[in-house]
Write a protein that holds these residues in place. Structure first.
Motif, PDB file in Angstrom:
ATOM      1  N   GLU A  99      23.855  71.989  56.532  1.00  0.00           N
ATOM      2  CA  GLU A  99      23.209  70.761  55.981  1.00  0.00           C
ATOM      3  C   GLU A  99      23.739  70.921  54.758  1.00  0.00           C
ATOM      4  O   GLU A  99      23.398  71.709  53.781  1.00  0.00           O
ATOM      5  N   LEU A 100      24.455  69.761  54.471  1.00  0.00           N
ATOM      6  CA  LEU A 100      24.929  69.443  52.779  1.00  0.00           C
ATOM      7  C   LEU A 100      24.146  68.693  52.213  1.00  0.00           C
ATOM      8  O   LEU A 100      24.263  67.290  52.856  1.00  0.00           O
ATOM      9  N   ARG A 101      23.669  68.680  51.305  1.00  0.00           N
ATOM     10  CA  ARG A 101      23.010  67.753  50.285  1.00  0.00           C
ATOM     11  C   ARG A 101      24.221  67.132  49.203  1.00  0.00           C
ATOM     12  O   ARG A 101      24.843  68.128  48.664  1.00  0.00           O
ATOM     13  N   LEU A 102      24.824  65.846  49.443  1.00  0.00           N
ATOM     14  CA  LEU A 102      25.592  65.333  48.891  1.00  0.00           C
ATOM     15  C   LEU A 102      25.318  64.517  48.022  1.00  0.00           C
ATOM     16  O   LEU A 102      24.878  63.225  48.316  1.00  0.00           O
ATOM     17  N   VAL A 103      25.520  64.353  46.590  1.00  0.00           N
ATOM     18  CA  VAL A 103      25.435  63.398  45.779  1.00  0.00           C
ATOM     19  C   VAL A 103      26.857  62.882  45.244  1.00  0.00           C
ATOM     20  O   VAL A 103      27.442  63.704  44.395  1.00  0.00           O
ATOM     21  N   HIS A 104      27.208  61.638  45.345  1.00  0.00           N
ATOM     22  CA  HIS A 104      28.408  61.049  44.722  1.00  0.00           C
ATOM     23  C   HIS A 104      27.854  60.224  43.702  1.00  0.00           C
ATOM     24  O   HIS A 104      26.911  59.436  43.859  1.00  0.00           O
ATOM     25  N   VAL A 105      28.503  60.418  42.352  1.00  0.00           N
ATOM     26  CA  VAL A 105      28.533  59.667  41.414  1.00  0.00           C
ATOM     27  C   VAL A 105      29.692  58.800  40.764  1.00  0.00           C
ATOM     28  O   VAL A 105      30.495  59.604  40.520  1.00  0.00           O
ATOM     29  N   PHE A 106      29.871  57.621  41.261  1.00  0.00           N
ATOM     30  CA  PHE A 106      31.041  56.857  40.874  1.00  0.00           C
ATOM     31  C   PHE A 106      31.087  56.136  39.565  1.00  0.00           C
ATOM     32  O   PHE A 106      30.183  55.177  39.442  1.00  0.00           O
ATOM     33  N   HIS A 107      31.794  56.454  38.642  1.00  0.00           N
ATOM     34  CA  HIS A 107      31.872  55.741  37.274  1.00  0.00           C
ATOM     35  C   HIS A 107      32.934  54.374  37.592  1.00  0.00           C
ATOM     36  O   HIS A 107      34.008  54.517  38.241  1.00  0.00           O
ATOM     37  N   MET A 108      32.461  53.312  37.494  1.00  0.00           N
ATOM     38  CA  MET A 108      33.183  52.021  37.724  1.00  0.00           C
ATOM     39  C   MET A 108      33.819  51.358  36.417  1.00  0.00           C
ATOM     40  O   MET A 108      33.065  51.621  35.285  1.00  0.00           O
ATOM     41  N   ARG A 109      34.830  50.816  36.695  1.00  0.00           N
ATOM     42  CA  ARG A 109      35.637  50.115  35.537  1.00  0.00           C
ATOM     43  C   ARG A 109      36.387  48.940  36.027  1.00  0.00           C
ATOM     44  O   ARG A 109      37.056  49.077  36.965  1.00  0.00           O
ATOM     45  N   GLY A 110      35.788  47.575  35.611  1.00  0.00           N
ATOM     46  CA  GLY A 110      36.269  46.611  36.306  1.00  0.00           C
ATOM     47  C   GLY A 110      36.240  46.351  37.907  1.00  0.00           C
ATOM     48  O   GLY A 110      36.990  45.660  38.479  1.00  0.00           O
ATOM     49  N   GLY A 111      35.200  46.880  38.382  1.00  0.00           N
ATOM     50  CA  GLY A 111      34.858  46.770  39.832  1.00  0.00           C
ATOM     51  C   GLY A 111      35.495  47.789  40.618  1.00  0.00           C
ATOM     52  O   GLY A 111      35.521  47.650  41.754  1.00  0.00           O
ATOM     53  N   ARG A 112      36.175  48.808  40.048  1.00  0.00           N
ATOM     54  CA  ARG A 112      37.071  49.835  40.920  1.00  0.00           C
ATOM     55  C   ARG A 112      36.283  51.173  40.271  1.00  0.00           C
ATOM     56  O   ARG A 112      36.103  51.472  39.313  1.00  0.00           O
ATOM     57  N   ILE A 113      36.555  52.129  41.267  1.00  0.00           N
ATOM     58  CA  ILE A 113      36.267  53.471  40.963  1.00  0.00           C
ATOM     59  C   ILE A 113      37.078  54.035  39.908  1.00  0.00           C
ATOM     60  O   ILE A 113      38.630  54.074  40.108  1.00  0.00           O
ATOM     61  N   ALA A 114      36.863  54.511  38.665  1.00  0.00           N
ATOM     62  CA  ALA A 114      37.496  55.303  37.810  1.00  0.00           C
ATOM     63  C   ALA A 114      37.512  56.639  37.755  1.00  0.00           C
ATOM     64  O   ALA A 114      38.284  57.500  37.148  1.00  0.00           O
ATOM     65  N   THR A 170      28.342  49.681  36.081  1.00  0.00           N
ATOM     66  CA  THR A 170      29.373  50.665  35.514  1.00  0.00           C
ATOM     67  C   THR A 170      29.072  52.045  36.315  1.00  0.00           C
ATOM     68  O   THR A 170      29.805  53.186  36.091  1.00  0.00           O
ATOM     69  N   ARG A 171      28.347  52.039  37.274  1.00  0.00           N
ATOM     70  CA  ARG A 171      27.994  53.266  38.017  1.00  0.00           C
ATOM     71  C   ARG A 171      27.400  53.087  39.379  1.00  0.00           C
ATOM     72  O   ARG A 171      26.499  52.073  39.627  1.00  0.00           O
ATOM     73  N   VAL A 172      27.832  53.812  40.467  1.00  0.00           N
ATOM     74  CA  VAL A 172      27.334  53.911  41.683  1.00  0.00           C
ATOM     75  C   VAL A 172      26.763  55.328  42.042  1.00  0.00           C
ATOM     76  O   VAL A 172      27.697  56.282  41.777  1.00  0.00           O
ATOM     77  N   VAL A 173      25.628  55.273  42.739  1.00  0.00           N
ATOM     78  CA  VAL A 173      25.270  56.571  43.069  1.00  0.00           C
ATOM     79  C   VAL A 173      24.678  56.554  44.567  1.00  0.00           C
ATOM     80  O   VAL A 173      24.145  55.816  45.003  1.00  0.00           O
ATOM     81  N   ASP A 174      25.378  57.723  45.287  1.00  0.00           N
ATOM     82  CA  ASP A 174      25.113  57.924  46.506  1.00  0.00           C
ATOM     83  C   ASP A 174      24.481  59.161  46.955  1.00  0.00           C
ATOM     84  O   ASP A 174      25.314  60.056  47.001  1.00  0.00           O
ATOM     85  N   ASP A 175      23.296  59.292  47.281  1.00  0.00           N
ATOM     86  CA  ASP A 175      22.624  60.510  47.635  1.00  0.00           C
ATOM     87  C   ASP A 175      22.328  60.628  48.963  1.00  0.00           C
ATOM     88  O   ASP A 175      21.758  59.929  49.639  1.00  0.00           O
ATOM     89  N   MET A 176      22.751  61.672  49.618  1.00  0.00           N
ATOM     90  CA  MET A 176      22.534  61.700  51.109  1.00  0.00           C
ATOM     91  C   MET A 176      22.668  63.064  51.743  1.00  0.00           C
ATOM     92  O   MET A 176      22.973  64.203  50.937  1.00  0.00           O
TER      93      MET A 176
END
Length: 102
Positions: free
Chosen positions: A75-90, A46-52
């Motif tokens: 320099e940009l600290r960038l955190v993406h949180v993707f909420h997933m539904r059915g294998g796709r980004i919601a 249900t969730r993907v997190v990418d911290d970079m």
């Protein structure tokens, strides 16, 4: 299809796939000397997190609300949180921490 974006509550709200694509194209066209440093990445059903950390030179006005001047090295600290539904980004939530570097 018309794409549109607006700032909402201090953030960027994109209302269509076309708006999302146009925003990424504007952003990437405004970056040079890009370096990526992945810090932490994980996914569940249900969730993907990418911290970079992303280092770049800002070369144009395609980064909406960029808190630095065009030409700055960043320099940009960038955190993406993707909420997933059915294998796709919601839904995507992005957290940013900007700092200029020499």
């Amino acid at each position: 299809m018309t794409s549109s974006w607006k700032c909402r509550d201090g953030g960027l709200y994109l209302d269509s796939k076309a708006a999302i694509e146009a925003n990424y194209r504007r952003m990437f066209a405004s970056l040079a000397e890009v370096e990526l440093e992945p810090l932490d990445r994980f996914a569940t059903e249900t969730r993907v997190v990418d911290d970079m950390k992303v280092r770049f030179r800002l070369t144009g006005d395609g980064m909406v609300n960029a808190p630095v001047a065009i030409g700055a090295r960043v320099e940009l600290r960038l955190v993406h949180v993707f909420h997933m539904r059915g294998g796709r980004i919601a839904r995507e939530i992005v957290h940013e921490a900007w700092r200029t570097i020499g």
